[in-house]
Enzyme design. Structure first.
Site: not given
Length: 932
Positions: A164, A430, A551, A591, A629, A763
């Site tokens: 990320h 994913r 989410e 989210d 997390r 995001r």
């Protein structure tokens, strides 16, 4: 600045015990900060000239006064200084403040290691969060040896590294940071002579000069393969060496308790880097293949290097020691025919193993090792064959008086092969459920025109998908032309199938479905896996875990119902039998927080776990939760140990997977000792949550009712602000650096899921990161103050007493408030008010910021009252000290950022302005440490 940096440590406040730096435990930290500050000051003076120091010090002093009096003369003084700052001076000043934050982080990390070592040599109880502490608690609780063995036989603890875009530091910077850390550690470990001390300081000066002369920023956006390589660096730093040592130490601790056992490798590594396609169009089948190949190469090169060292060590002469028949046969099969090693069977056996592993590396397209093997040998089919050969060597040593040799480098190598195999880390696939939906719809329409899958109801979809899963007939046809999206998704699952053949099934064991909402979302992935030969209808077998990710708030509330329906589907349960009757479910923290706010997100996650545990119990299926997390509290971050122990009873059944994201990876795993401690903490928390949490630990029913009420009020306050207030999106985009973050080259993933300015489409990572940069940290607290005020108004006599009792007795509520305490301590409403001034519409600015300020103040007052503290972080003196030390040098970066944003948005597109903004983003993130 030079004088200030030199005197910084001496000017720190007195410690809590009243000492002034002579006999307190933080004296070495202040010495390190003083040393690094002096060297940095000298470096900046030499590189930028003395004039810059006056400006830096003037900004720092103005910033401190502004912190005390945001509306007084300090604001005007600060604005005047920044407005009159020559453009060419800004970069150097920002770098000076930014580097101090970096160096302060290093000094603090070294101090943590120093204190941990001091504690290890002190005859006292084991420290919380270690396996020694967990085992001591198990002994006190009379946990039987058989129960301990059963736990380790069934346990699974997997930290999953993700790419990320909140890790703003370049690997070049991290490497130099590690060099500085090692040089500081050297001063601790050894009694240096004056000459050695001078040499050490000279090396520190070289490292800091290199840091100063290295560009903090990436000039091009990262590619996914760059992120893979960045992730692999942590295997060199920590994982390859420290995981085998962790197991060796744990086995020794168990043996000391009378529980002699060889532990299975329950703590392993996972990764999303190269397999996470959700919203990232740059992750393709080719990228997945590259990631797998790079990972495998890293593992095999480590084994080859260790085998070389092992061969050099095992010079045992068969005329002096006995060897087992199996070892003799292994040595005889070796291509090593050197007469010099005629009587050295262990060396010949090792050279034979080396030759086979080198052949394996060539077969996997990793090229030749640095040292060529002595001759030709057959490649290993899998890592189990390598383990079997290493076991022959070990068993011969153990049987013939050489246990010390068997339990050294060889034992660590055997453990490394068992943990990492030929794949290094398990890569998850994913993708978003809507992509699967479109792909399956296209495949069905091509095979049976008029199917209209997208127009079917959920029950109709499930029936159709189950029928498709019952047949071994492929759905895709080589004679059809599919859209690039469908072609790409089929290529991914086919690449995963090839990975299973090359590296073993552990290389790609999970398929995560983002935004899962229904049973059909899971079955659609089953159809795609069948196309690649990863689901076998006739045998009722599936080769990957399909993992739904819930989410949003609505999806969390519906998760138990969805899983009840899925586990009630006989066709799916037949497949699940082949996975050990264990179903993994992933819960999304990021989210859900953006959707409903901090308090509601935490509560809905907790409730979802309670519901899931009950559903799985009724179906007699094991549950494994995967916690998504982030680094910041607003994305589910915070101390992992407390978070795991705060899970509902039954939610941690010896197994947990948990993401490690962004800059948190670097802060946890750039140092061997810190990395080992963090890995051990995950294992210890999982152990304690499974074995030492009786069912009586369930919270009182009235606490559940109260949390439901607090969550409802907090949710309404949060949603009203973020999604129902006119102009909020404009306020957010003008008051924060969200647009500038999108242009910073810190990750391969786009900042938004689609071309839109809506909060819904942004995001969670840039959402949280932006609020952290402006020092408001809104996702980590907003709505809490309103919720508590509403409760106290309804229960004025007993309301606060109830909240305090809930805090004392319920680990979940303790964890929530502890994390909020941390995030509020890092916030600064005065600095945030200056960011608000960037909003052009004065009426909009005042209307929204007044609400933010009021809620911020209400949340702090409520938190302090419930925790019975006089100030934030009163019960966390280590973090309080860290903030006190670092923020005087971080606050100026915020003020510089505001001024540069003002210039940039006024049309000043000079490269120095843009670079300055990005440098401040880098420095603020480093100072906050968990901002995204």
């Amino acid at each position: 600045m030079l004088d200030e940096l030199r005197s910084f440590a001496g000017a720190l406040p007195m410690t809590l015990d009243g000492t002034n730096g002579r006999d307190d435990k933080d004296l070495p930290l202040r010495d390190d900060i003083r040393l690094l500050g002096r060297i940095l000051g000298d470096t900046v003076r030499e590189q930028r000239g003395g004039a810059a120091f006056d400006t830096v010090e003037r900004i720092r002093q103005s910033s401190i006064r502004f912190r005390r009096d945001e509306d007084g003369a300090a604001r005007e003084e600060l604005e005047h200084t920044l407005n009159s700052l020559p453009r060419g001076d800004a970069i150097g000043i920002i770098r000076a403040f930014g580097f101090f934050s970096h160096l302060a982080n290093i000094a603090e990390d070294q101090h943590h290691i120093r204190r941990n070592r001091a504690h290890a040599f002190t005859p006292s109880a084991p420290r919380e969060g270690t396996m020694a502490h967990a085992l001591e608690r198990a002994r006190e609780a009379n946990v039987s040896p058989d129960r301990l063995r059963r736990f380790f036989a069934e346990a699974m603890v997997i930290p999953v590294l993700t790419a990320h875009p909140t890790e703003v530091r370049r690997k070049s910077m991290i490497d130099r940071d590690m060099e500085v850390a090692e040089l500081l550690a050297e001063r601790d470990r050894y009694e240096l002579t004056s000459g050695e001390e001078a040499a050490n300081e000279a090396a520190l000066r070289r490292a800091i000069l290199t840091l100063w002369q290295t560009n903090l920023l990436r000039r091009t956006r990262l590619q996914v393969v760059d992120e893979v390589n960045n992730g692999l660096a942590y295997y060199d730093y920590v994982f390859l060496a420290e995981l085998p040592r962790f197991y060796a130490d744990l086995e020794a601790e168990l043996a000391a308790m009378g529980v002699a056992t060889t532990l299975p490798s329950f703590l392993r590594m996972g990764s999303w880097i190269g397999g996470d396609r959700d919203g990232n169009p740059f992750v393709t089948a080719s990228v997945l293949r590259d990631a797998l190949k790079l990972q495998s190469s890293k593992a095999l090169r480590h084994y080859l290097a260790e085998l070389r060292l092992l061969g050099a060590e095992l010079s045992l002469d068969s005329r002096l020691v006995e060897v087992s028949p199996s070892l003799g046969e292994l040595a005889a099969r070796s291509p090593d025919r050197s007469p010099y090693r005629r009587y050295e069977p262990y060396r010949r056996a090792i050279t034979g193993i080396y030759a086979r592993l080198a052949a394996t590396a060539r077969a996997l397209d990793h090229g030749d090792p640095l040292q060529a093997p002595v001759g030709h040998a057959a490649a290993y089919e899998n890592s189990d064959e390598l383990l079997a050969d290493l076991a022959i060597v070990a068993n011969s040593l153990l049987a013939n008086g050489s246990a010390l040799l068997a339990n050294g480098r060889l034992k660590n190598l055997r453990r490394a092969v068992d943990v990492f195999g030929f794949h290094l880390a398990a890569i998850d696939l994913r993708q978003n459920s809507v992509v699967h939906e479109r792909v399956v719809a296209e495949l069905l329409e091509a095979a049976q025109p008029g199917t209209n899958y997208l127009g079917l109801t959920e029950s109709e979809r499930v029936s159709l998908l189950l029928a498709e899963l019952a047949t071994a007939r492929p759905l895709a046809s080589a004679f059809e032309t599919y859209t690039p999206e469908t072609t790409g998704e089929l290529a991914i699952v086919r690449a995963a199938a090839k990975a299973h053949r090359l590296y073993g099934p552990a290389s790609v064991p999970h398929y995560v479905i983002s935004m899962a909402t229904d049973v059909s979302d899971v079955l659609e992935v089953g159809v795609l896996l069948k196309e690649a030969g990863l689901l076998h209808p006739r045998e009722g077998r599936i080769d990957l875990d399909i993992v739904p990710l819930f989410e949003t708030i609505a999806d969390l509330r519906n998760s138990a119902q969805v899983m009840d329906a899925l586990l009630g589907t006989p066709e799916y349960m037949r497949l699940l039998e082949s996975r050990g009757r264990i179903q993994e479910v992933m819960l999304g923290y990021s989210d859900s927080n953006k959707d409903g706010g901090f308090l509601t997100s935490g509560w809905e996650l907790y409730k979802a776990e309670i519901g899931l545990v009950e559903v799985f119990r009724r179906h007699d299926v094991g549950i494994r939760l995967f916690h998504g997390r982030g680094g910041s509290v607003g994305r589910g971050g915070g101390p992992s140990y407390q978070a795991i122990l705060a899970q509902p009873p039954g939610a941690v059944q010896g197994a947990i997977r948990i993401t490690e994201q962004g800059e948190v990876i670097a802060s946890k795993y750039s140092n061997a000792e810190l990395g080992r401690r963090n890995l051990e903490t995950l294992a210890a928390a999982t152990f304690e949550a499974t074995l030492l949490r009786p069912e009586a630990a369930a919270p009182r029913p009235e606490y559940l009712d109260l949390m439901e009420r607090l969550s409802g009020d907090a949710y309404r306050a949060y949603r009203n602000l973020v999604y129902e207030t006119d102009g909020f999106v404009r306020f957010f985009r003008e008051a924060t650096v969200v647009s500038e973050i999108a242009n910073l080259n810190i990750g391969s993933r786009p900042a938004s899921r689609k071309a839109s300015e809506k909060i819904e489409d942004l995001r969670a990572i840039p959402w949280v990161f932006s609020w952290a940069q402006m020092r408001l940290m809104l996702p980590g607290w907003y709505g809490f103050g309103s919720a508590v005020q509403s409760w106290l108004e309804a229960e004025p006599q007993t309301g606060m007493d109830t909240l305090r009792a809930m805090y004392r007795e319920w680990p979940f509520f303790q964890m929530l408030l502890s994390n909020m305490d941390m995030v509020l301590a890092k916030s600064d409403i005065a600095i945030a008010s200056r960011y608000a001034e960037l909003v052009a519409d004065i009426a909009l600015r005042e209307r929204i910021f007044s609400r933010l300020r009021a809620e911020w103040q209400a949340s702090i007052e409520a938190l302090l009252a419930i925790m019975e503290q006089n100030q934030l972080l009163e019960t966390n003196p280590l973090l309080a000290r860290s903030i006190r030390n670092r923020f005087p040098y971080m606050d100026p970066l915020n003020h510089m950022q505001i001024e540069l944003l003002r210039r940039y948005r006024a049309g000043d597109g000079d490269e120095d302005v843009v670079t300055g903004i990005h440098l401040t983003i880098n420095g603020i993130a480093a100072g906050l440490r968990n901002s995204g």
